[in-house]
Write an enzyme that holds these catalytic residues in place. Structure first.
Site, short mmCIF file in Angstrom:
data_model
loop_
_atom_site.label_atom_id
_atom_site.label_comp_id
_atom_site.label_asym_id
_atom_site.label_seq_id
_atom_site.Cartn_x
_atom_site.Cartn_y
_atom_site.Cartn_z
N ARG A 1 1.22 -1.33 -0.07
CA ARG A 1 0.20 -0.34 -0.07
C ARG A 1 1.13 1.51 0.48
O ARG A 1 0.71 1.84 0.87
CB ARG A 1 -1.04 -0.05 0.83
N SER B 1 -10.99 -0.82 3.37
CA SER B 1 -10.15 -1.31 4.26
C SER B 1 -9.89 -0.06 5.44
O SER B 1 -9.04 1.22 4.26
CB SER B 1 -8.85 -1.20 4.15
N GLU C 1 -5.03 3.67 6.59
CA GLU C 1 -4.92 4.14 5.66
C GLU C 1 -5.40 5.01 4.53
O GLU C 1 -5.92 5.51 3.29
CB GLU C 1 -5.00 2.46 4.28
N1 EPU Z 1 -10.39 -11.41 10.58
C1 EPU Z 1 -10.71 -11.06 11.24
N2 EPU Z 1 -12.10 -10.68 11.88
C2 EPU Z 1 -12.44 -9.26 10.77
C3 EPU Z 1 -11.42 -9.06 9.80
C4 EPU Z 1 -9.80 -9.92 9.75
O1 EPU Z 1 -10.94 -12.50 12.30
O2 EPU Z 1 -13.56 -8.64 11.14
C5 EPU Z 1 -8.93 -12.10 10.15
C6 EPU Z 1 -9.87 -13.08 9.17
O3 EPU Z 1 -9.94 -13.46 9.15
C7 EPU Z 1 -8.33 -13.89 8.14
C8 EPU Z 1 -7.06 -12.31 8.70
O4 EPU Z 1 -7.83 -10.90 9.72
O5 EPU Z 1 -7.29 -14.55 9.27
C9 EPU Z 1 -7.03 -11.40 7.60
O6 EPU Z 1 -8.29 -10.81 6.72
P1 EPU Z 1 -8.75 -10.86 5.50
O7 EPU Z 1 -8.47 -12.00 4.13
O8 EPU Z 1 -10.33 -9.99 5.35
O9 EPU Z 1 -7.55 -9.30 4.88
P2 EPU Z 1 -7.63 -8.68 5.64
O10 EPU Z 1 -6.08 -8.37 5.74
O11 EPU Z 1 -8.82 -7.48 6.85
C10 EPU Z 1 -6.91 -7.30 2.74
C11 EPU Z 1 -6.91 -5.90 2.23
C12 EPU Z 1 -8.27 -5.97 1.32
C13 EPU Z 1 -8.17 -7.33 0.44
C14 EPU Z 1 -8.13 -8.14 1.12
C15 EPU Z 1 -8.01 -9.50 1.02
C16 EPU Z 1 -5.60 -4.27 3.44
C17 EPU Z 1 -5.00 -3.09 4.24
N3 EPU Z 1 -6.81 -5.55 2.99
O12 EPU Z 1 -7.34 -7.43 4.28
O13 EPU Z 1 -8.03 -4.39 1.01
O14 EPU Z 1 -9.66 -6.77 0.08
O15 EPU Z 1 -6.49 -8.19 1.99
O16 EPU Z 1 -7.10 -9.56 0.36
O17 EPU Z 1 -4.27 -4.62 3.64
C18 EPU Z 1 -9.24 -2.68 0.98
O18 EPU Z 1 -7.97 -1.77 0.67
O19 EPU Z 1 -10.40 -1.94 1.08
C19 EPU Z 1 -9.20 -3.66 1.28
C20 EPU Z 1 -10.89 -4.26 1.54
#
Ligand code: EPU
Length: 336
Positions: free
Chosen positions: A159, A236, A332
């Site tokens: 990012r 995010s 972000e």
């Molecule tokens: N998790 C939780 N609770 C929550 C959210 C997440 O326990 O409420 C856990 C999930 O179970 C998983 C881990 O955290 O084990 C990661 O969650 P997720 O795969 O949803 O991804 P993220 O790291 O929360 C990032 C990006 C997203 C992107 C997803 C999927 C960033 C800041 N965000 O989120 O990007 O869609 O991965 O690749 O890196 C965006 O930028 O707007 C965005 C949605």
């Protein structure tokens, strides 16, 4: 060219914040942008926006808001696509698949425009824009100078790009982004429940098409992320913090189920959404601002929230995460 004064920014930010700006200009070509910049000289501050999916207006903007209307996708050489900054990102992804260009499947349905994809280095499901960007054609907002940044000159990271550094932030308008794609479809399935979703849909891996993968990613996103047309949000809200391995190992003793992403031998990334949920904030509200009930990394406008309402919730969450995990999380989203 479209120039107006004193307009509401409601259609230009996905958070649905009803702020105003002194002046607004949308240009159809680099030449028009050059004219607008000359005419604005000495009149005050400027902000260049894209699809408004990463902005939080804290109040009215006493300056000029610029928006590109440069559209078009041109295949300039085999696999090198020159894309206007104002092309809607997901329209571009759909176009690439329709025309047999592969690589962007996992980035389906990310809101925003192509110009911002190169600034933010948008990423999801194990893919990042930076893996496919060959060059970014820009105009300097102060001098009108045109310059193409190569991928290496963009200094891409998670990012992160040169366009977000304190030295360069707000200095450049992205005119076109040159994407290098492939005729060969190489599915990336190792991230975030993709395989499980394919299995649920009964799609065999050996017959998987790029279009099926795109639809799967769209379904995964739609199951977790709120549609900004229905409920204001900026995706995010926080970036996932990168911590030292030592810090991670101390935490994982206490929270054995803590998810993480490997970054390097020394560093680990921890999902901020998981920490926010552990703090009990998932689905909770503070005034008109709330934490999304399906993905705690996303803050939503329940209706009528001001920028300040969102900031209050942001700070409350930061404090909760700092107290429980000893980690500072950072937005972000850009506060304007
Ligand atoms: N998790 C939780 N609770 C929550 C959210 C997440 O326990 O409420 C856990 C999930 O179970 C998983 C881990 O955290 O084990 C990661 O969650 P997720 O795969 O949803 O991804 P993220 O790291 O929360 C990032 C990006 C997203 C992107 C997803 C999927 C960033 C800041 N965000 O989120 O990007 O869609 O991965 O690749 O890196 C965006 O930028 O707007 C965005 C949605």
């Amino acid at each position: 060219m479209n120039r107006r004064n004193d307009i509401s920014l409601l259609p230009y930010n996905t958070f649905g914040i009803d702020a105003k700006c002194r002046s607004f200009a949308e240009y159809d070509s680099p030449e028009e942008l050059g004219e607008i910049l000359k005419a604005w000289q000495g009149k005050g501050k400027m902000l260049h926006i894209g699809g408004g999916s990463n902005l939080l207006f804290l109040g009215d903007y006493d300056g000029l808001i610029l928006h590109s209307n440069i559209k078009g996708i041109k295949n300039t050489d085999d696999g090198l696509l020159r894309v206007g900054a104002a092309v809607v990102w997901d329209d571009f992804v759909a176009y690439t698949l329709e025309n047999g260009w592969y690589g962007l499947e996992n980035l389906s349905l990310i809101p925003g425009e192509v110009g911002a994809s190169a600034v933010q280095n948008i990423g999801a499901y194990g893919a990042e824009a930076a893996n496919f960007i060959e060059g970014v054609e820009c105009m300097n907002l102060t001098t009108g100078e045109r310059r193409t940044f190569t991928n290496a000159e963009c200094h891409y990271g998670y990012r992160q790009s040169i366009f977000k550094t304190p030295e360069e932030k707000g200095k450049w308008a992205v005119l076109y982004v040159n994407y290098r794609l492939s005729r060969t479809f190489v599915p990336q399935l190792d991230y975030g429940g993709i395989r499980a979703q394919l299995e649920r849909k009964g799609i065999a891996l050996d017959t998987l098409t790029a279009e099926q993968l795109r639809q799967t990613i769209i379904e995964l996103r739609q199951s977790k992320l709120p549609d900004p047309k229905v409920q204001g949000n900026a995706g995010s809200f926080f970036v996932n913090p990168v911590v030292s391995r030592q810090k991670y190992e101390a935490l994982v003793k206490e929270y054995p189920n803590m998810p993480h992403y490997e970054v390097s031998a020394e560093e680990v990334k921890i999902p901020a959404g998981w920490m926010i949920e552990q703090c009990g904030w998932k689905g909770r509200s503070l005034g008109n601002a709330a934490v999304h009930d399906k993905q705690a990394l996303v803050l939503v406008n329940k209706g009528g929230a001001t920028g300040q309402d969102i900031v209050r919730l942001c700070e409350t969450i930061q404090e909760a995460v700092r107290t429980k995990f000893g980690i500072q999380i950072h937005p972000e989203v850009n506060f304007i």
